[in-house]
Write an enzyme that holds these catalytic residues in place. Structure first.
Site, PDB file in Angstrom:
ATOM      1  N   ILE A   1       0.851  -1.207   0.000  1.00 17.27           N
ATOM      2  CA  ILE A   1       0.000   0.000   0.000  1.00 17.27           C
ATOM      3  C   ILE A   1       0.877   1.243   0.000  1.00 17.27           C
ATOM      4  O   ILE A   1       0.388   2.347   0.208  1.00 17.27           O
ATOM      5  CB  ILE A   1      -0.938   0.043   1.220  1.00 17.27           C
ATOM      6  CG1 ILE A   1      -0.133  -0.056   2.519  1.00 17.27           C
ATOM      7  CG2 ILE A   1      -2.018  -1.020   1.153  1.00 17.27           C
ATOM      8  CD1 ILE A   1      -0.769   0.673   3.667  1.00 17.27           C
TER       9      ILE A   1
ATOM     10  N   ARG B   1       3.955   2.662  -2.278  1.00 17.56           N
ATOM     11  CA  ARG B   1       4.058   3.395  -3.534  1.00 17.56           C
ATOM     12  C   ARG B   1       4.498   2.464  -4.635  1.00 17.56           C
ATOM     13  O   ARG B   1       5.305   1.557  -4.400  1.00 17.56           O
ATOM     14  CB  ARG B   1       5.123   4.510  -3.447  1.00 17.56           C
ATOM     15  CG  ARG B   1       4.631   5.837  -2.937  1.00 17.56           C
ATOM     16  CD  ARG B   1       3.660   6.509  -3.915  1.00 17.56           C
ATOM     17  NE  ARG B   1       3.185   7.764  -3.391  1.00 17.56           N
ATOM     18  CZ  ARG B   1       2.166   7.908  -2.540  1.00 17.56           C
ATOM     19  NH1 ARG B   1       1.466   6.867  -2.154  1.00 17.56           N
ATOM     20  NH2 ARG B   1       1.809   9.093  -2.123  1.00 17.56           N
TER      21      ARG B   1
ATOM     22  N   GLU C   1       1.329   3.568 -12.520  1.00 15.43           N
ATOM     23  CA  GLU C   1      -0.116   3.771 -12.407  1.00 15.43           C
ATOM     24  C   GLU C   1      -0.546   5.079 -13.097  1.00 15.43           C
ATOM     25  O   GLU C   1       0.224   6.038 -13.128  1.00 15.43           O
ATOM     26  CB  GLU C   1      -0.543   3.745 -10.924  1.00 15.43           C
ATOM     27  CG  GLU C   1       0.090   4.810 -10.053  1.00 15.43           C
ATOM     28  CD  GLU C   1      -0.326   4.642  -8.581  1.00 15.43           C
ATOM     29  OE1 GLU C   1       0.026   3.631  -7.966  1.00 15.43           O
ATOM     30  OE2 GLU C   1      -1.010   5.538  -8.073  1.00 15.43           O
TER      31      GLU C   1
ATOM     32  N   HIS D   1      -5.298   2.430  -6.042  1.00 14.97           N
ATOM     33  CA  HIS D   1      -4.730   3.451  -5.145  1.00 14.97           C
ATOM     34  C   HIS D   1      -5.837   4.135  -4.318  1.00 14.97           C
ATOM     35  O   HIS D   1      -6.062   5.342  -4.415  1.00 14.97           O
ATOM     36  CB  HIS D   1      -3.939   4.498  -5.959  1.00 14.97           C
ATOM     37  CG  HIS D   1      -2.948   5.256  -5.135  1.00 14.97           C
ATOM     38  ND1 HIS D   1      -1.752   5.732  -5.643  1.00 14.97           N
ATOM     39  CD2 HIS D   1      -2.963   5.654  -3.833  1.00 14.97           C
ATOM     40  CE1 HIS D   1      -1.086   6.368  -4.694  1.00 14.97           C
ATOM     41  NE2 HIS D   1      -1.810   6.334  -3.586  1.00 14.97           N
TER      42      HIS D   1
HETATM   43  N1  LIG Z   1      -1.926   3.669  -0.922  1.00 10.57           N
HETATM   44  C1  LIG Z   1      -2.278   4.826  -0.379  1.00 10.57           C
HETATM   45  O1  LIG Z   1      -3.317   5.388  -0.711  1.00 10.57           O
HETATM   46  C2  LIG Z   1      -1.431   5.427   0.690  1.00 10.57           C
HETATM   47  C3  LIG Z   1      -0.064   5.270   0.677  1.00 10.57           C
HETATM   48  N2  LIG Z   1       0.706   5.857   1.641  1.00 10.57           N
HETATM   49  C4  LIG Z   1       2.171   5.643   1.605  1.00 10.57           C
HETATM   50  O2  LIG Z   1       2.599   5.215   2.906  1.00 10.57           O
HETATM   51  C5  LIG Z   1       3.802   5.875   3.233  1.00 10.57           C
HETATM   52  C6  LIG Z   1       4.000   5.889   4.737  1.00 10.57           C
HETATM   53  O3  LIG Z   1       3.148   6.809   5.363  1.00 10.57           O
HETATM   54  P1  LIG Z   1       3.319   7.128   6.939  1.00 10.57           P
HETATM   55  O4  LIG Z   1       3.269   5.878   7.722  1.00 10.57           O
HETATM   56  O5  LIG Z   1       2.397   8.221   7.288  1.00 10.57           O
HETATM   57  O6  LIG Z   1       4.817   7.678   6.920  1.00 10.57           O
HETATM   58  P2  LIG Z   1       5.888   7.709   8.084  1.00 10.57           P
HETATM   59  O7  LIG Z   1       6.918   8.696   7.642  1.00 10.57           O
HETATM   60  O8  LIG Z   1       5.221   7.877   9.397  1.00 10.57           O
HETATM   61  O9  LIG Z   1       6.520   6.231   8.056  1.00 10.57           O
HETATM   62  C7  LIG Z   1       7.403   5.791   7.089  1.00 10.57           C
HETATM   63  C8  LIG Z   1       8.270   4.716   7.720  1.00 10.57           C
HETATM   64  O10 LIG Z   1       9.102   4.145   6.703  1.00 10.57           O
HETATM   65  C9  LIG Z   1      10.407   3.963   7.247  1.00 10.57           C
HETATM   66  N3  LIG Z   1      11.374   3.985   6.151  1.00 10.57           N
HETATM   67  C10 LIG Z   1      11.735   5.032   5.386  1.00 10.57           C
HETATM   68  N4  LIG Z   1      12.660   4.650   4.497  1.00 10.57           N
HETATM   69  C11 LIG Z   1      12.879   3.338   4.722  1.00 10.57           C
HETATM   70  C12 LIG Z   1      13.760   2.379   4.143  1.00 10.57           C
HETATM   71  N5  LIG Z   1      14.591   2.710   3.156  1.00 10.57           N
HETATM   72  N6  LIG Z   1      13.713   1.103   4.616  1.00 10.57           N
HETATM   73  C13 LIG Z   1      12.897   0.781   5.641  1.00 10.57           C
HETATM   74  N7  LIG Z   1      12.053   1.653   6.235  1.00 10.57           N
HETATM   75  C14 LIG Z   1      12.065   2.910   5.776  1.00 10.57           C
HETATM   76  C15 LIG Z   1      10.588   5.119   8.226  1.00 10.57           C
HETATM   77  O11 LIG Z   1      11.515   4.811   9.258  1.00 10.57           O
HETATM   78  P3  LIG Z   1      13.081   5.164   9.113  1.00 10.57           P
HETATM   79  O12 LIG Z   1      13.151   6.592   8.694  1.00 10.57           O
HETATM   80  O13 LIG Z   1      13.635   4.883  10.478  1.00 10.57           O
HETATM   81  O14 LIG Z   1      13.617   4.224   8.096  1.00 10.57           O
HETATM   82  C16 LIG Z   1       9.193   5.254   8.816  1.00 10.57           C
HETATM   83  O15 LIG Z   1       9.057   4.459   9.956  1.00 10.57           O
HETATM   84  C17 LIG Z   1       3.675   7.252   2.557  1.00 10.57           C
HETATM   85  O16 LIG Z   1       4.946   7.812   2.290  1.00 10.57           O
HETATM   86  C18 LIG Z   1       2.915   6.933   1.279  1.00 10.57           C
HETATM   87  O17 LIG Z   1       3.802   6.708   0.208  1.00 10.57           O
HETATM   88  C19 LIG Z   1       0.145   6.601   2.644  1.00 10.57           C
HETATM   89  C20 LIG Z   1      -1.217   6.790   2.690  1.00 10.57           C
HETATM   90  C21 LIG Z   1      -2.109   6.202   1.720  1.00 10.57           C
HETATM   91  O1  LIG Z   2      -1.468   9.971   1.107  1.00  5.29           O
HETATM   92  C1  LIG Z   2      -0.881   9.324   0.244  1.00  5.29           C
HETATM   93  O2  LIG Z   2       0.367   9.259   0.189  1.00  5.29           O
HETATM   94  C2  LIG Z   2      -1.659   8.576  -0.777  1.00  5.29           C
HETATM   95  O3  LIG Z   2      -1.112   7.920  -1.605  1.00  5.29           O
HETATM   96  C3  LIG Z   2      -3.162   8.581  -0.755  1.00  5.29           C
HETATM   97  O4  LIG Z   2      -3.646   8.938   0.491  1.00  5.29           O
HETATM   98  C4  LIG Z   2      -3.943   9.358  -1.785  1.00  5.29           C
HETATM   99  O5  LIG Z   2      -4.421   8.472  -2.704  1.00  5.29           O
HETATM  100  C5  LIG Z   2      -3.290  10.510  -2.424  1.00  5.29           C
HETATM  101  O6  LIG Z   2      -2.669  11.281  -1.485  1.00  5.29           O
HETATM  102  C6  LIG Z   2      -4.224  11.399  -3.218  1.00  5.29           C
HETATM  103  O7  LIG Z   2      -3.571  12.562  -3.669  1.00  5.29           O
END
Ligand SMILES: NC(=O)C1=CN([C@@H]2O[C@H](COP(=O)(O)OP(=O)(O)OC[C@H]3O[C@@H](n4cnc5c(N)ncnc54)[C@H](OP(=O)(O)O)[C@@H]3O)[C@@H](O)[C@H]2O)C=CC1
Ligand SMILES: O=C(O)C(=O)[C@@H](O)[C@H](O)[C@H](O)CO
Length: 337
Positions: A238, A240, A269, A287
């Site tokens: 989920i 990227r 995508e 997504h």
């Molecule tokens: N599919 C969707 O619609 C959505 C997708 N997302 C994706 O989820 C991601 C995470 O969101 P969120 O939890 O809020 O972000 P956070 O910044 O809270 O968490 C990201 C985590 O990833 C870890 N991380 C970063 N780089 C690496 C690496 N190279 N190897 C291992 N761990 C790593 C970080 O720890 P550390 O720095 O210690 O490595 C951190 O704990 C977003 O960046 C987004 O891309 C989010 C929302 C919706």
């Molecule tokens: O927050 C993110 O990183 C996401 O990938 C998702 O929540 C959305 O689909 C996106 O932000 C819509 O612009």
């Protein structure tokens, strides 16, 4: 000509929420949802002070270079790999994102994908709708257990931790890997154990990816990592597109090297790798992990708050809640109004 700052919104979302921009700015909202190509983004940004943009909008150095008035970009999303942060910072443009408000909804969805993938929910439904259910058979659609299995989380940030907390209800062992280990009290709260990256691949029955995309995480899951996974394991992404090598994943799924995958994000995508589309042991969603109505509204509301404050208006003028590059303000030259 108007003296009010100009703002561009690249998608027509939740008009009542966007209306909160109106007291401060001259707002132009794109009337349709469409992919905004590089040329359209360059044109759209050229004459505005701020913009509210979405994940498909790639704000690159060329667009930023021509946007001489631009002072703020509010990204609707927590991930911001669609923005060239270095170029924005150098140009003195403050960028913001929308963390926290989507954490729980996105964690819920990770579980939806995990359950559907391990228990073959969408595969079974498709098979039934195709009219293939003529005889009930004891060994029909055998899946993988979730309860009492080992959940691996790569990227134990806000969302990763929310996913881990939910694992308690399933009696799972939780392993995780980050670049930096979490404080002991957080590990205790999530009942999660830190392991080395290779160990995470080797010991997880179900592996969920929730780390940001960056050049460092490009193809973080490729043939080698998939080869380290347990036979019969499942993978959920989920995070990227681009973090998983989609062609290598299609190979592993086709060969039965891992049992199944659940994917919400893809390398190119909205195009999905044709070999993934052809496979039955993969659950594919467009997504939508943060897409509950309440959360999508909250994301836009937060982006609006960020934009208003970043452009020096409203009750929190100059102090947006979620700056990504606060150092951009240091680089502000003639473009600051
Ligand atoms: N599919 C969707 O619609 C959505 C997708 N997302 C994706 O989820 C991601 C995470 O969101 P969120 O939890 O809020 O972000 P956070 O910044 O809270 O968490 C990201 C985590 O990833 C870890 N991380 C970063 N780089 C690496 C690496 N190279 N190897 C291992 N761990 C790593 C970080 O720890 P550390 O720095 O210690 O490595 C951190 O704990 C977003 O960046 C987004 O891309 C989010 C929302 C919706
Ligand atoms: O927050 C993110 O990183 C996401 O990938 C998702 O929540 C959305 O689909 C996106 O932000 C819509 O612009």
């Amino acid at each position: 000509m108007s003296a009010r700052p100009r703002v561009w919104v690249t998608q027509p979302v939740f008009g009542d929420v966007l209306a909160r921009l109106d007291p401060y700015f001259d707002v132009r909202v794109e009337p349709t949802v469409a992919p905004r190509g590089a040329g359209e983004l360059r044109e759209g940004l050229r004459d505005v002070d701020g913009a509210l943009v979405f994940i498909p909008d790639r704000i690159d150095a060329a667009a930023i270079a021509q946007a001489s008035r631009l002072r703020a970009i509010a990204n609707v999303g927590v991930g911001y790999n669609n923005l060239d942060i270095a170029a924005l910072t150098a140009a003195g443009v403050l960028a913001t994102n929308t963390p926290d408000v989507l954490t729980e909804t996105t964690a819920d969805f990770a579980w939806a994908l995990l359950l559907a993938t391990a228990r073959r929910v969408t595969e079974a439904e498709r098979w039934l709708r195709e009219g293939q259910w003529t005889t009930w058979s004891f060994e029909l659609m055998l899946g993988r257990d979730i309860h009492a299995s080992t959940l691996g989380i790569l990227g134990m940030g806000r969302i990763g931790r929310a996913i881990a907390r939910r694992a308690r209800g399933f009696g799972m062992r939780v392993l995780y890997h980050n670049r930096s280990r979490l404080p002991p009290e957080v590990e205790r709260e999530c009942a999660a154990t830190f392991v080395a990256r290779n160990e995470l691949f080797a010991h997880s029955d179900h592996l969920v990816l929730v780390l940001p995309y960056s050049p460092q995480t490009h193809h973080a899951v490729g043939a080698a990592e998939l080869g380290r996974m347990k036979p019969g394991a499942t993978l959920v992404n989920i995070a990227r597109g681009g973090i998983v090598d989609d062609a290598a994943l299609a190979d592993a799924l086709a060969a039965g090297r891992i049992a199944a995958a659940g994917l919400d994000v893809y390398e190119n995508e909205p195009a999905v790798h044709p070999r993934l589309l052809a496979l039955r042991n993969v659950v594919l969603t467009p997504h939508i992990a943060s897409a509950s109505e309440a959360t999508r509204r909250a994301m836009v509301a937060l982006a609006v708050d960020n934009l208003v404050a970043a452009l020096g208006a409203g009750p929190h003028a100059g102090r947006p809640p979620n700056p990504i590059n606060a150092d951009a303000l240091l680089a502000r030259g003639p473009r600051s109004a």
